[in-house]
Design a protein around this motif. Structure first.
Motif, PDB file in Angstrom:
ATOM      1  N   SER A 185       0.813  -1.219   0.000  1.00 48.15           N
ATOM      2  CA  SER A 185       0.000   0.000   0.000  1.00 48.15           C
ATOM      3  C   SER A 185       0.846   1.269   0.000  1.00 48.15           C
ATOM      4  CB  SER A 185      -0.924   0.013   1.232  1.00 48.15           C
ATOM      5  OG  SER A 185      -0.166  -0.041   2.426  1.00 48.15           O
ATOM      6  N   GLU A 186       2.158   1.170  -0.225  1.00 52.07           N
ATOM      7  CA  GLU A 186       3.017   2.357  -0.219  1.00 52.07           C
ATOM      8  C   GLU A 186       2.898   3.099  -1.550  1.00 52.07           C
ATOM      9  OE1 GLU A 186       4.427  -0.662   2.598  1.00 52.07           O
ATOM     10  OE2 GLU A 186       4.149  -0.700   0.424  1.00 52.07           O
ATOM     11  N   ILE A 187       2.632   4.396  -1.499  1.00 49.19           N
ATOM     12  CA  ILE A 187       2.494   5.206  -2.712  1.00 49.19           C
ATOM     13  C   ILE A 187       3.356   6.455  -2.591  1.00 49.19           C
ATOM     14  CG2 ILE A 187       0.151   4.363  -3.116  1.00 49.19           C
ATOM     15  CD1 ILE A 187      -0.769   7.224  -2.199  1.00 49.19           C
ATOM     16  N   PRO A 188       3.811   7.027  -3.712  1.00 54.94           N
ATOM     17  CA  PRO A 188       4.662   8.223  -3.667  1.00 54.94           C
ATOM     18  C   PRO A 188       3.889   9.529  -3.666  1.00 54.94           C
ATOM     19  CG  PRO A 188       4.590   7.360  -5.888  1.00 54.94           C
ATOM     20  CD  PRO A 188       3.767   6.427  -5.055  1.00 54.94           C
ATOM     21  N   GLY A 189       2.552   9.481  -3.630  1.00 55.35           N
ATOM     22  CA  GLY A 189       1.761  10.696  -3.714  1.00 55.35           C
ATOM     23  C   GLY A 189       0.965  10.965  -2.455  1.00 55.35           C
ATOM     24  N   ASP A 190      -0.094  11.767  -2.616  1.00 58.68           N
ATOM     25  CA  ASP A 190      -0.975  12.138  -1.516  1.00 58.68           C
ATOM     26  C   ASP A 190      -1.834  10.933  -1.144  1.00 58.68           C
ATOM     27  OD1 ASP A 190      -2.739  13.192   0.279  1.00 58.68           O
ATOM     28  OD2 ASP A 190      -3.310  14.913  -0.941  1.00 58.68           O
ATOM     29  N   VAL A 191      -1.682  10.459   0.087  1.00 62.48           N
ATOM     30  CA  VAL A 191      -2.394   9.257   0.517  1.00 62.48           C
ATOM     31  C   VAL A 191      -3.893   9.504   0.581  1.00 62.48           C
ATOM     32  CG1 VAL A 191      -2.665   7.595   2.402  1.00 62.48           C
ATOM     33  CG2 VAL A 191      -0.383   8.411   1.781  1.00 62.48           C
ATOM     34  N   GLU A 192      -4.322  10.632   1.122  1.00 65.29           N
ATOM     35  CA  GLU A 192      -5.749  10.910   1.258  1.00 65.29           C
ATOM     36  C   GLU A 192      -6.419  11.032  -0.109  1.00 65.29           C
ATOM     37  OE1 GLU A 192      -7.569  10.915   3.828  1.00 65.29           O
ATOM     38  OE2 GLU A 192      -6.105  10.878   5.472  1.00 65.29           O
ATOM     39  N   ALA A 193      -5.763  11.720  -1.040  1.00 66.17           N
ATOM     40  CA  ALA A 193      -6.348  11.876  -2.375  1.00 66.17           C
ATOM     41  C   ALA A 193      -6.444  10.532  -3.095  1.00 66.17           C
ATOM     42  CB  ALA A 193      -5.500  12.856  -3.192  1.00 66.17           C
ATOM     43  N   PHE A 194      -5.421   9.707  -2.937  1.00 59.82           N
ATOM     44  CA  PHE A 194      -5.461   8.392  -3.587  1.00 59.82           C
ATOM     45  C   PHE A 194      -6.538   7.515  -2.958  1.00 59.82           C
ATOM     46  CE2 PHE A 194      -3.603   4.046  -4.265  1.00 59.82           C
ATOM     47  CZ  PHE A 194      -3.746   4.036  -5.639  1.00 59.82           C
ATOM     48  N   ALA A 195      -6.718   7.621  -1.638  1.00 60.78           N
ATOM     49  CA  ALA A 195      -7.760   6.841  -0.973  1.00 60.78           C
ATOM     50  C   ALA A 195      -9.147   7.235  -1.479  1.00 60.78           C
ATOM     51  CB  ALA A 195      -7.658   7.024   0.537  1.00 60.78           C
ATOM     52  N   GLN A 196      -9.342   8.526  -1.734  1.00 58.50           N
ATOM     53  CA  GLN A 196     -10.638   8.951  -2.264  1.00 58.50           C
ATOM     54  C   GLN A 196     -10.874   8.413  -3.665  1.00 58.50           C
ATOM     55  OE1 GLN A 196     -10.754  13.218  -1.990  1.00 58.50           O
ATOM     56  NE2 GLN A 196     -10.557  13.234   0.267  1.00 58.50           N
ATOM     57  N   ALA A 197      -9.807   8.319  -4.463  1.00 56.74           N
ATOM     58  CA  ALA A 197      -9.941   7.745  -5.801  1.00 56.74           C
ATOM     59  C   ALA A 197     -10.259   6.256  -5.715  1.00 56.74           C
ATOM     60  CB  ALA A 197      -8.664   7.979  -6.597  1.00 56.74           C
ATOM     61  N   LEU A 198      -9.675   5.575  -4.731  1.00 52.54           N
ATOM     62  CA  LEU A 198      -9.943   4.146  -4.570  1.00 52.54           C
ATOM     63  C   LEU A 198     -11.359   3.877  -4.100  1.00 52.54           C
ATOM     64  CD1 LEU A 198      -6.598   3.053  -2.840  1.00 52.54           C
ATOM     65  CD2 LEU A 198      -7.269   2.631  -5.211  1.00 52.54           C
ATOM     66  N   ALA A 199     -11.986   4.845  -3.467  1.00 56.82           N
ATOM     67  CA  ALA A 199     -13.345   4.648  -2.964  1.00 56.82           C
ATOM     68  C   ALA A 199     -14.336   4.420  -4.090  1.00 56.82           C
ATOM     69  CB  ALA A 199     -13.755   5.849  -2.118  1.00 56.82           C
TER      70      ALA A 199
END
Length: 627
Positions: A478-492
Motif C-alpha cells: 500500500s506504499e504510494i509516492p503521492g498524496d495518501v488521502e487523495a489516492f484513498a478517495q480515488a480508490l473509494a
C-alpha cells in the motif's frame, strides 16, 4: 662577598686567567714567550716507542647488517605465542593475533577507524622492542616473536583495568550496556580485584543530552575517542570533541552545537562501555533477553546489512551488520528507526468490506483467512482478462512476494501491465542514504521484465482511475509516492479493491478485501538493492495475528481460482519462479543465507539468559517474555 659574586651572568665570554693555556685563536696573537715551558709543542710528533708496527684496522661496515630474506616473499612471517602467522605487510598485531586464536584486548582500536593508541590495554611484548608496544599501532615485522600472555603483559593489562575503573561508577545494574560491555568482560578476565581507591570518585555529568537521539554519561566514559573519530572520519561531520585535562577530561559537543547528524547513532555502536546510549532504546530491554537475526534494512535502496534485535514478537532495535561492499560497519539513523513500523499500526486480521465512512455500529466484519481468500477470489473471478482490472505492486515487497504475486497477476488474472508505487523520494547524502526510499525497486523491475509485464508509473494509475478506465484493483503493498488521502478517495470509487498490506492507512480503509501481510522480519526472502546486488535475509520471529507472507496469499488465491501453486516456503517460490528472471541466474539462494551470528572480534556477543548468545536460539514460537 665581592662585587662579582652579586653580578648575574651576561652570557658574554670571560677572559681566561693570565698564562692559562688555550686553543682559541685570540691566544695566538702576539709574540711567542721567550721562555717556553717544558714539553713545548713540536712540529712533528715523536715516533712510537715500540718498533712493532700495529696492523691496520678493518674499515667499519657501511651500514646496518642486511635484513634476512623474507620467508614468504610479499608477506610478513612472524611468531605469535609460539605460532607462526603469515600476513600482509602493514597488518597490525591485533588483527594478526586473531588469525592464530590469540586475543589481545583493546578499547580504542576499531578496524575501520584511525589508530589512537590511547587506552594502552593492548600493550604486548615484541622481540624487536625493549619495552611493551601497543599492538593496535605496531605493524608486524619479518621474524619478530610476539608474546601476549607473559606475566609482564598480564600485569600491564591488570594495571590498565584498575586505572580505568578508578573513577568508573558502579552502576552496571542500571546501565543499558550491561551484557554488551567490554569493561565488564575485561574486568572479569584481566583484573577481577576490588578497587584500592580510598577517596571519592570524580563526578561528572550523568545525563548529558548530546542531540535528539544520543545521550552521554560522562562518568562512564573511558576516553577511547572512538565516537570523535567516527564523526570526523565516517560521517564527515566533526560535532564531538575532547575537552578538559586530566581527571576532568570529557567528551562533549562543541559549544552552541548538538549531535544532530544522520549518523549520530553509530557513536552508540562503537562505544565499548555504557557512556553513549540511544535515547530511543534506553531502558527498553536487557541485551541478554534479545535475540539477534541477520536482516536487510528497508529504509532505502542502499540495502544496508543489519541485525534485528527482538524479544517475543516485537523488534527493539536495528544495528548494522558488516558488509564490505555496501555499508562497511555503519548505518544511518533513519534506517535504525524503521523498526517502529514493525510493531505499531499493523494489519493483523483479514477484513471484508470497506472501513472508511462506516459508523461505529457498522463494524467491518473480521473474517478468517480462508473466508478472506474466498471473498477475494469471488470478486476477482468475473474480472479475469478484463482491461478494467489493474495490478499495483510496491517495491517494498520482497523478491519472493513479487515473484508469486506478479506470476498470479500474469497467468491467473491475465493482466499485462503492472503499476509501480512505493514510498516517495527523499534526500540522498554523501555516504549511505539514497533518494529512493524503497528497498527492492530493482528487483521489481527485473521480475516484471522476466514475466513479460509492462511497467507503468503511479501517475499513470491515478490518471486511469480519474478517467474511470480502472474499475478493479489487486494491490501488493500500500506504499504510494503521492498524496495518501487523495489516492484513498480515488480508490473509494472502485468496485473491487483486493489489497495485501502490512500497516493500517487510509488506503487500507478503502479495501473491499483486506489481506494482512507479514513484514520481512517475519519471513525469509531477498531484496535487490540499487546496484543490482541481491541479498538474503532471515526470519526473526513468527508473523503476528493472522498475517502471512505475500507469496502465501498469492498461492492461496491462485488455487482458489483454479490454478496450481504448491509453494510451501519462500524457498519453493524462488526455486520455481526465479528461473524466469535472467538477472537472478547467478544468485544462489541457499548459499547466500547470512550467518546467524556476528563476526567474532568486531562486537561482543551478549550472552542469553539460557547461556546461548543471540542467533543460536531456536527459530520457533517465542517463549514467555523475560525468560
Amino acid at each position: 662577598m665581592s662585587d662579582n659574586d652579586t653580578k648575574k651572568p651576561t652570557g658574554d665570554a670571560q677572559p681566561p686567567p693570565k698564562g692559562a693555556p688555550t686553543d682559541t685563536p685570540a691566544a695566538k696573537i702576539g709574540p711567542e714567550p721567550s721562555n717556553p715551558p717544558a714539553g713545548a709543542k713540536l712540529d712533528t710528533p715523536p715516533a712510537a716507542a715500540s718498533s712493532v708496527t700495529a696492523p691496520p684496522k678493518a674499515p667499519p661496515p657501511a651500514g646496518p647488517p642486511p635484513k634476512p630474506a623474507p620467508k614468504n616473499p610479499g608477506f610478513v612471517t612472524c611468531t605469535i605465542d609460539g605460532k607462526e602467522v603469515v600476513v600482509k605487510p602493514g597488518t597490525n598485531m591485533i588483527e594478526a593475533a586473531k588469525q592464530v586464536g590469540s586475543e589481545i584486548p583493546y578499547y580504542c582500536y576499531h578496524p575501520r577507524l584511525s589508530i589512537a593508541a590511547n587506552c594502552r590495554i593492548c600493550l604486548i611484548e615484541a622481540s624487536n622492542a625493549p619495552k611493551l608496544v601497543p599492538a593496535c599501532q605496531t605493524p608486524l615485522a619479518e621474524g619478530v616473536a610476539i608474546k601476549t600472555t607473559t606475566p609482564k603483559v598480564k600485569e600491564q593489562q591488570r594495571s590498565v583495568m584498575e586505572f580505568l575503573l578508578l573513577n568508573h561508577p558502579v552502576d552496571c545494574s542500571i546501565c543499558d550496556q550491561a551484557g554488551e560491555c567490554k569493561l565488564q568482560d575485561y574486568y572479569m578476565k584481566y583484573d577481577y580485584r576490588p578497587s584500592r581507591l580510598e577517596g571519592g570518585k570524580a563526578l561528572k555529568n550523568k545525563r548529558k543530552v548530546l542531540g535528539p537521539r544520543v545521550v552521554l554519561d560522562q562518568e562512564r566514559c573511558i576516553m577511547c575517542t572512538r565516537c570523535v573519530r567516527v564523526m570526523n572520519e565516517v560521517a564527515k561531520e566533526p560535532q564531538l570533541g575532547v575537552f578538559g585535562r586530566g581527571s576532568h577530561e570529557r567528551i562533549d559537543v562543541f559549544p552552541g552545537n548538538e549531535l544532530d547528524s544522520d549518523y549520530s547513532m553509530n557513536t552508540v555502536d562503537v562505544c565499548p562501555v555504557g557512556a553513549l546510549l540511544s535515547r530511543d532504546f534506553r531502558f527498553k530491554a536487557r541485551a541478554w533477553f534479545l535475540s539477534a537475526t541477520p536482516s536487510i534494512c528497508t529504509g532505502c535502496a542502499k540495502g544496508c546489512n543489519t541485525y534485528v534485535d527482538w524479544m517475543s514478537q516485537d523488534t527493539y532495535r536495528i544495528r548494522p551488520r558488516e558488509n564490505e561492499d555496501i555499508n562497511k560497519s555503519w548505518m544511518c539513523d533513519q534506517g535504525r528507526l524503521m523498526y517502529k513500523s514493525f510493531n505499531l499500526g499493523r494489519v493483523q486480521q483479514a477484513r471484508v468490506g470497506r472501513q472508511a465512512g462506516k459508523a461505529a455500529s457498522d463494524a467491518v466484519p473480521v473474517v478468517t483467512r480462508k473466508e478472506a481468500v474466498q471473498a477475494a477470489a469471488k470478486a476477482l473471478k468475473p474480472l479475469v482478462g478484463d482491461k478494467a482490472l489493474a495490478v499495483f505492486a510496491s517495491p517494498v515487497a520482497s523478491n519472493e512476494d513479487l515473484l508469486a504475486g506478479l506470476n498470479f497477476a500474469k497467468h491467473t488474472l491475465g493482466v499485462s501491465t503492472v503499476y509501480v508505487g512505493g514510498r516517495p523520494a527523499g534526500k540522498a547524502d554523501h555516504f549511505l542514504k539514497t533518494a529512493d526510499k524503497n528497498p527492492n525497486r530493482k528487483g521489481l523491475e527485473w521480475i516484471a521484465k522476466g514475466l513479460g509485464l509492462k511497467v507503468e508509473t503511479f501517475e499513470s494509475l491515478t490518471s486511469a482511475l480519474g478517467k474511470g478506465q480502472v474499475k478493479a484493483l489487486y494491490a501488493i503493498g500500500s506504499e504510494i509516492p503521492g498524496d495518501v488521502e487523495a489516492f484513498a478517495q480515488a480508490l473509494a470509487r472502485l468496485e473491487v479493491f483486493v489489497l495485501q498490506a502490512t500497516n493500517e492507512s487510509p488506503i487500507t480503509a478503502q479495501a473491499t478485501v483486506l489481506l494482512p501481510a507479514s513484514i520481512h522480519v517475519e519471513d525469509e526472502g531477498s531484496f535487490t538493492q540499487m546496484d543490482g546486488i541481491t541479498q538474503r535475509f532471515r526470519k526473526a520471529y513468527p508473523p503476528k495475528g493472522d498475517t502471512v507472507p505475500g507469496w502465501k496469499w498469492a498461492a492461496e488465491l491462485t488455487r482458489e481460482l483454479g490454478g496450481e501453486a504448491a509453494w510451501a516456503s519462500a524457498r519453493d517460490v524462488w526455486r520455481e519462479l526465479a528461473g524466469k528472471v535472467a538477472e537472478f541466474a547467478e544468485f544462489n539462494w541457499d548459499k547466500a543465507s547470512p550467518p546467524d551470528r556476528e563476526k567474532p572480534g568486531i562486537n561482543p556477543l551478549p550472552t542469553g539468559a539460557d547461556g546461548r548468545p543471540p542467533g543460536y536460539r531456536e527459530f520457533g514460537s517465542p517463549r514467555v517474555r523475560g525468560i
